[in-house]
Design a protein around this motif. Sequence first.
Motif, short mmCIF file in Angstrom:
data_model
loop_
_atom_site.label_atom_id
_atom_site.label_comp_id
_atom_site.label_asym_id
_atom_site.label_seq_id
_atom_site.Cartn_x
_atom_site.Cartn_y
_atom_site.Cartn_z
N LEU A 64 51.50 48.43 41.71
CA LEU A 64 50.30 49.15 41.05
C LEU A 64 49.50 48.19 40.37
N TYR A 65 50.01 47.20 39.75
CA TYR A 65 49.18 46.39 38.97
C TYR A 65 48.04 45.51 39.79
N ARG A 66 49.03 45.02 41.39
CA ARG A 66 47.93 44.51 42.05
C ARG A 66 46.93 45.33 42.58
N HIS A 67 46.97 46.59 42.79
CA HIS A 67 45.84 47.24 43.19
C HIS A 67 45.10 47.83 42.33
N THR A 68 45.22 47.80 40.75
CA THR A 68 44.63 48.38 40.08
C THR A 68 44.04 47.27 38.83
N GLU A 69 44.73 46.99 37.91
CA GLU A 69 44.19 46.00 36.77
C GLU A 69 44.42 44.64 37.51
N GLY A 70 45.25 44.23 38.24
CA GLY A 70 45.24 43.04 38.99
C GLY A 70 44.42 42.77 40.33
N SER A 71 43.48 43.47 40.59
CA SER A 71 42.88 43.25 41.70
C SER A 71 41.61 42.50 41.56
N TYR A 72 41.25 41.84 40.51
CA TYR A 72 39.95 41.06 40.34
C TYR A 72 39.91 39.84 41.33
N THR A 73 41.12 39.13 41.72
CA THR A 73 40.97 37.90 42.54
C THR A 73 40.76 38.28 43.97
N ALA A 74 41.80 39.34 44.52
CA ALA A 74 41.32 39.77 45.83
C ALA A 74 39.99 40.30 45.89
N ARG A 75 39.39 41.21 45.07
CA ARG A 75 37.90 41.51 45.15
C ARG A 75 36.96 40.38 45.23
N ALA A 76 37.09 39.45 44.29
CA ALA A 76 36.17 38.10 44.25
C ALA A 76 36.10 37.40 45.45
N MET A 90 36.24 35.02 40.70
CA MET A 90 37.70 35.16 40.45
C MET A 90 38.22 34.75 39.18
N LEU A 91 37.86 33.43 38.53
CA LEU A 91 38.14 33.04 37.43
C LEU A 91 37.66 33.75 36.21
N ARG A 92 36.40 33.80 36.21
CA ARG A 92 35.35 34.49 35.24
C ARG A 92 35.87 36.04 34.99
N ASP A 93 35.88 36.99 36.12
CA ASP A 93 36.47 38.07 36.34
C ASP A 93 37.83 38.21 35.59
N ASN A 94 38.76 37.30 35.89
CA ASN A 94 40.03 37.33 35.26
C ASN A 94 40.06 37.00 33.99
N ILE A 95 39.27 36.11 33.41
CA ILE A 95 39.06 35.92 31.77
C ILE A 95 38.84 37.21 31.32
N THR A 96 37.78 38.10 31.57
CA THR A 96 37.54 39.27 31.04
C THR A 96 38.56 40.15 31.09
N HIS A 97 39.25 40.26 31.99
CA HIS A 97 40.44 41.04 32.26
C HIS A 97 41.66 40.67 31.37
N TYR A 98 41.76 39.38 31.45
CA TYR A 98 42.99 38.84 30.35
C TYR A 98 42.95 38.83 28.99
N THR A 166 46.40 27.37 39.96
CA THR A 166 47.09 26.61 38.62
C THR A 166 46.09 26.94 37.44
N VAL A 167 44.64 26.87 37.69
CA VAL A 167 43.63 27.12 36.49
C VAL A 167 43.81 28.63 36.20
N LEU A 168 43.83 29.42 37.28
CA LEU A 168 44.06 30.83 37.10
C LEU A 168 45.29 31.33 36.51
N TYR A 169 46.40 30.78 36.66
CA TYR A 169 47.49 30.97 35.91
C TYR A 169 47.48 30.33 34.47
N GLY A 170 46.73 29.19 34.33
CA GLY A 170 46.95 28.71 33.18
C GLY A 170 46.14 29.69 32.21
N LEU A 171 45.09 30.09 32.70
CA LEU A 171 44.06 30.98 31.85
C LEU A 171 44.81 32.42 31.46
#
Length: 200
Positions: A64-76, A90-98, A166-171
């Motif tokens: 569920l997470y991967r298809h909703t809140e965690g979908s920013y990476t795939a979308r970018a 991918m990186l900037r959208d995930n910062i907003t989400h995180y 690695t940057v993505l997971y570190g963020l």
Amino acid sequence: MADRGRPRGFDRDVALRRAMEVFWELGYDGASMSDLTAAMGINSPSLYAAFGDKEALFRAAVELYRHTEGSYTARALREQPTAYAAIEAMLRDNITHYTDPGLPNGCMVVLAGATYTTRNAAVREFLVEARRHTTADIRARLDRGVTDGDLSPDTDTASLAMLYSTVLYGLSIQARDGVSPGELSAAVDSALCTLEAVTR
């Protein structure tokens, strides 16, 4: 009369969403069955009947997470026109989400299995595989950039994919630690310099 066809007395989708938020905040090991049933508004027998055991519920919550809140990476990676734009989005959208104050900080797929024990080896491997899949998706997008001509033909896409995953997971970890969006964005600025060097 048998109650075989009686509908469940709860909304399965809502209950799964609440379970997802508990796992996201507390992690797989940290989320007790009482935490889950309280958040989902159901009792243990209903949870087991609807979702199976805790691990099955967790796997459903991750999907569920991967298809909703965690979908920013795939979308970018799917929607942006160039490899550089895809990695940056991918990186900037995930910062907003995180760092969204209305949600648990960080990424559920990165953080929910951070505590490893032999009891949850299958859960850990499930999350490791999900993260490997993300790295592979990043590499595929970089490979496409080489094919499309927006990255240099000699670009080491494997190394870059490892760098940006690695940057993505570190963020995610830094966001959970309370690092501000501005500080995370500055880190992304530095990370993107490497990709800039091979962008045509």
